[in-house]
Write a protein that holds these residues in place. Structure first.
Motif, PDB file in Angstrom:
ATOM      1  N   PHE A 151       0.817  -1.206   0.000  1.00  5.27           N
ATOM      2  CA  PHE A 151       0.000   0.000   0.000  1.00  5.27           C
ATOM      3  C   PHE A 151       0.851   1.257   0.000  1.00  5.27           C
ATOM      4  CE2 PHE A 151      -2.642  -3.363   1.401  1.00  5.27           C
ATOM      5  CZ  PHE A 151      -3.908  -3.049   0.958  1.00  5.27           C
ATOM      6  N   ALA A 191       0.476   0.895   5.295  1.00  6.42           N
ATOM      7  CA  ALA A 191      -0.618   0.179   5.958  1.00  6.42           C
ATOM      8  C   ALA A 191      -0.106  -0.982   6.810  1.00  6.42           C
ATOM      9  CB  ALA A 191      -1.643  -0.326   4.937  1.00  6.42           C
ATOM     10  N   LEU A 192       1.013  -0.770   7.471  1.00  2.28           N
ATOM     11  CA  LEU A 192       1.501  -1.811   8.384  1.00  2.28           C
ATOM     12  C   LEU A 192       0.561  -1.890   9.577  1.00  2.28           C
ATOM     13  CD1 LEU A 192       5.324  -1.043   8.356  1.00  2.28           C
ATOM     14  CD2 LEU A 192       4.107  -2.851   7.132  1.00  2.28           C
ATOM     15  N   PHE A 193       0.470  -3.092  10.159  1.00  4.08           N
ATOM     16  CA  PHE A 193      -0.345  -3.237  11.362  1.00  4.08           C
ATOM     17  C   PHE A 193       0.416  -2.564  12.495  1.00  4.08           C
ATOM     18  CE2 PHE A 193      -1.239  -7.270   8.950  1.00  4.08           C
ATOM     19  CZ  PHE A 193      -2.370  -6.756   8.339  1.00  4.08           C
ATOM     20  N   ARG A 194      -0.106  -1.451  12.956  1.00  2.00           N
ATOM     21  CA  ARG A 194       0.692  -0.611  13.849  1.00  2.00           C
ATOM     22  C   ARG A 194       0.923  -1.208  15.223  1.00  2.00           C
ATOM     23  NH1 ARG A 194      -3.034   4.408  13.315  1.00  2.00           N
ATOM     24  NH2 ARG A 194      -3.593   3.361  11.386  1.00  2.00           N
ATOM     25  N   HIS A 195       0.064  -2.120  15.627  1.00  2.00           N
ATOM     26  CA  HIS A 195       0.245  -2.681  16.971  1.00  2.00           C
ATOM     27  C   HIS A 195       1.063  -3.979  16.942  1.00  2.00           C
ATOM     28  CE1 HIS A 195      -3.163  -4.751  15.233  1.00  2.00           C
ATOM     29  NE2 HIS A 195      -2.855  -5.759  16.025  1.00  2.00           N
ATOM     30  N   MET A 196       1.500  -4.384  15.738  1.00  2.00           N
ATOM     31  CA  MET A 196       2.282  -5.610  15.642  1.00  2.00           C
ATOM     32  C   MET A 196       3.743  -5.278  15.371  1.00  2.00           C
ATOM     33  SD  MET A 196       0.065  -8.197  13.328  1.00  2.00           S
ATOM     34  CE  MET A 196      -1.721  -8.183  13.430  1.00  2.00           C
ATOM     35  N   ARG A 201       6.037  -8.296   4.013  1.00  2.00           N
ATOM     36  CA  ARG A 201       4.746  -8.803   4.452  1.00  2.00           C
ATOM     37  C   ARG A 201       3.930  -9.308   3.266  1.00  2.00           C
ATOM     38  NH1 ARG A 201       0.419  -4.795   7.144  1.00  2.00           N
ATOM     39  NH2 ARG A 201       0.404  -4.024   5.006  1.00  2.00           N
ATOM     40  N   ALA A 202       3.968  -8.527   2.174  1.00  2.00           N
ATOM     41  CA  ALA A 202       3.202  -8.923   0.991  1.00  2.00           C
ATOM     42  C   ALA A 202       3.775 -10.185   0.361  1.00  2.00           C
ATOM     43  CB  ALA A 202       3.193  -7.779  -0.020  1.00  2.00           C
ATOM     44  N   SER A 228      -7.156   0.902   5.388  1.00  2.00           N
ATOM     45  CA  SER A 228      -6.013   0.310   4.682  1.00  2.00           C
ATOM     46  C   SER A 228      -5.450  -0.912   5.407  1.00  2.00           C
ATOM     47  CB  SER A 228      -4.932   1.352   4.432  1.00  2.00           C
ATOM     48  OG  SER A 228      -4.424   1.843   5.639  1.00  2.00           O
ATOM     49  N   GLU A 229      -5.403  -0.884   6.739  1.00  2.00           N
ATOM     50  CA  GLU A 229      -4.889  -2.065   7.443  1.00  2.00           C
ATOM     51  C   GLU A 229      -5.824  -3.248   7.245  1.00  2.00           C
ATOM     52  OE1 GLU A 229      -3.310  -1.643  11.452  1.00  2.00           O
ATOM     53  OE2 GLU A 229      -2.918   0.465  11.056  1.00  2.00           O
TER      54      GLU A 229
END
Lengths: 366, 273
Positions: free
Chosen positions: A80, A84-89, A145-146, B169-170
């Motif tokens: 993205f 759009a990384l998972f911010r809490h991971m 990640r992708a 987006s997430e």
């Protein structure tokens, strides 16, 4: 995997953002979707990924029509625009996510994460949170990640848009190298022509939702199919002229036989000349006067004014002999070595606004 | 921290504003609280015995229980509602969006009355409820309904705001990585709502403990059965048991202060935005 997109149409409210787009991407190819911002490139990508529903047309992945297949079942990796990384991971958690939700064992996840982070030059950052990474690192985490679930197709939406120029340059080279190693069929969206040419095997130019031209970088550069493409993929001089026996004259400058205007006589045309398809030399009886000589890294940009008042510019390699004796105020002769022309079709084409990231100069009164 | 970025020592006219704010906070918050504390301290043994009386403890327990039930219900309804409001596009969404705040705008007494007209013995649903043997008005279900109605907007608004800010987006990323809707919710959306849930929960508990009008009208403040901490204070004042009233009021004030301090500390923790 191979991709076939056929007659894709998408409307957002009253606006048609994707207008009858068709193309094919061969397995293993790295293709750029190039065009001005807001031209519908990202929407095409999102439709292929299944994140957006097309209003018309078909998407085929590996010979299978996927319009009714949910994004999670398309095996498409998506990078993205803003990561759009998972911010809490953590970094490791982000990269492992795809394998985790697809039920891979913990050992497999760990091994794959380790491998990918190594490949991406991110080893040692496993336990960081996205907020603790630099822009370039985040981008690579997004890519890792992708890639983790081994997608058959990789889609990248303005992948280098949010990092600074130097990092962008690095990431470009690195993406090309990565692609040469993993060979995942890839499409990336960019509004930066340099990026498109530097990275991809093939470039598709999209404008206002329409596919203007698709081809190898050289083909797009040397044989632009439309005036828009010619103006978009690099800095150009634009002249309006009338063709006589395949050539034209503007303010004392003679153009060579123009590609695209062979056999055209007495017709008004728009002539486009790239900054590097011009030669200047000192000549007191010349047709123009130099305004400025600007060194820009490895090249020098020379700005001049034709005797009829129209601006003109060219770029030469830094140490080029063509620069001998050229200073601000010098009178010069001008030779056009290569030009392309398009008939001016009424006002519709000529008057269409052309948004571009490169500078567009018009040397003739409209 | 005088050197904190964006903060400076007040100069000139700014002093006046600072003084006005200090006066406002002092006059309207600190002084009344001090007065309450003083009244309690004047008869500490009396207050202690009044608060440990069975009715007082029951009222307090009921308030705490109501807050806990509201918290759970609000959590579920808040997350669901916020997701529907921010992630779905449907006819009437805007209207619904506006109506969500209605409980904040109308008087709780009116709310209680409206529910009474619905659930009361002569209410619209009265005959149905009676034939089913369900008692809502003047019983625990009524208190729960009143409290949830009044507190839900805090949770819902907060969560909707966070969801709006997060964007999709997430969630999109999770989809392309093969996550089902359920996995996306549990692994991506919900963890991102943690901060919003904390804030919403704090406000819910604070509001639930302090709710008076709606629980009074719909619950009836029946001693030992539907008497909450706030209606207990009201009843105590009516019956001139001022020690009980002061004591309970101070307990509520202390609980509210503790909640806010807790929230403040959380928001200052590293790693929390």
């Amino acid at each position: 995997m191979g991709i076939r997109v056929q007659n894709l149409v998408k409307n957002f409210g009253p606006n048609r953002v994707v207008d009858d787009v068709s193309f094919e991407v061969r397995p293993g190819e790295l293709v750029a979707l190039l065009g001005p911002s807001g031209g519908g490139k990202s929407t095409v990508l999102r439709i292929i990924a299944g994140l957006e529903q097309a209003d018309g047309g078909e998407v085929w992945l590996d010979g299978r029509r996927v319009d009714a297949v949910h994004a999670r079942e398309r095996q498409v990796g998506f990078v993205f625009q803003h990561y759009a990384l998972f911010r809490h991971m953590t970094v490791a958690g982000n990269v492992a996510f795809g394998l985790r939700v697809q039920g891979a064992t913990a050992q497999d996840q760990t091994a794959r994460v380790k491998h990918l982070l190594g490949l991406m030059g991110l080893a040692g950052l496993e336990d960081r949170l996205p907020a603790q990474l630099s822009g370039g690192q985040r981008q690579r985490v997004a890519l890792a990640r992708a890639l983790a679930p081994a997608p058959k197709l990789l889609l990248l939406d303005e992948p280098f848009g949010a990092v600074d120029a130097k990092v962008r340059e690095e990431l470009r080279r690195w993406l090309r190298k990565l692609h040469d190693e993993v060979h995942t069929t890839s499409i990336f969206v960019t509004h930066d022509q340099e990026e498109a040419f530097a990275v991809s095997d093939r470039v598709m130019v999209i404008r206002q939702g329409r596919l203007e031209q698709a081809g190898a970088p050289m083909e797009i550069l040397d044989h632009p199919a439309t005036e828009f493409v010619a103006r978009f993929v690099g800095e150009v001089n634009v002249f309006d002229a009338t063709m006589h026996a395949g050539t034209a004259r503007v303010a004392g400058v003679t153009f060579p036989p123009c590609e695209g205007a062979e056999g055209v006589d007495g017709t008004p045309v728009r002539v486009i000349v790239r900054a590097y398809d011009l030669k200047f030399w000192k000549d007191d009886a010349g047709v123009a006067r130099v305004d400025r000589v600007l060194p820009i890294g490895d090249r020098v940009r020379v700005e001049a004014t034709l005797d009829d008042g129209a601006p003109l510019f060219a770029q030469f390699p830094r140490r080029s002999s063509l620069l001998t004796g050229i200073h601000a105020g010098t009178r010069i002769a001008v030779e056009v070595t290569h030009a392309r022309a398009w008939p001016i079709e009424g006002a519709s084409h000529a008057g269409a606004p052309i948004a571009t990231t490169s500078e567009v100069r018009s040397a003739a009164p409209r | 921290m005088a050197s904190a970025p964006g903060r400076s020592r007040p100069v000139g006219a700014a002093w006046l504003v600072v003084a006005a704010v200090a006066l406002y906070v002092g006059g309207l918050l600190v002084v009344p609280l001090l007065a309450l504390t003083r009244a309690v301290l004047a008869d500490l043994p009396g207050v202690a015995s009044a608060l440990t009386a069975a009715d007082a403890l029951r009222a307090l327990a009921l308030s705490v229980g109501l807050a806990a039930i509201s918290l759970v219900l609000n959590g579920v309804a808040g997350v669901t509602g916020a997701l529907v409001l921010t992630r779905q596009r449907f006819l009437g969404r805007r209207l619904l969006d506006a109506l969500v705040d209605l409980p904040l705008a109308v008087s709780p007494v009116m709310t209680g009355l409206a529910f009474l007209l619905l659930f009361g013995r002569n209410g619209l649903l009265g005959p149905v409820l009676q034939s089913l043997g369900v008692k809502i008005a003047f019983a625990l279900p009524g208190l729960v309904i009143a409290t949830v109605f009044v507190t839900l907007p805090f949770m819902l608004r907060e969560l909707a705001l966070v969801l709006e800010e997060l964007g999709t987006s997430e969630e999109d990323a999770a989809s392309t990585l093969g996550a089902s809707a359920w996995q996306t919710f549990w692994l991506v959306t919900l963890p991102n709502l943690r901060e919003g849930l904390t804030l919403g929960a704090t406000l819910t508990v604070a509001r639930a403990l302090g709710e008076f009008g709606a629980v009074l009208v719909l619950g009836g403040a029946i001693t030992g059965r539907t008497d909450t901490a706030t209606t207990f204070i009201h009843n105590a004042m009516e019956e001139r048991h001022t020690t009980s009233a002061y004591g309970m009021a101070l307990v509520l004030a202390a609980a509210a202060a503790a909640l806010l301090l807790l929230l403040q500390r959380r928001s200052q923790m590293p790693g929390v935005k």
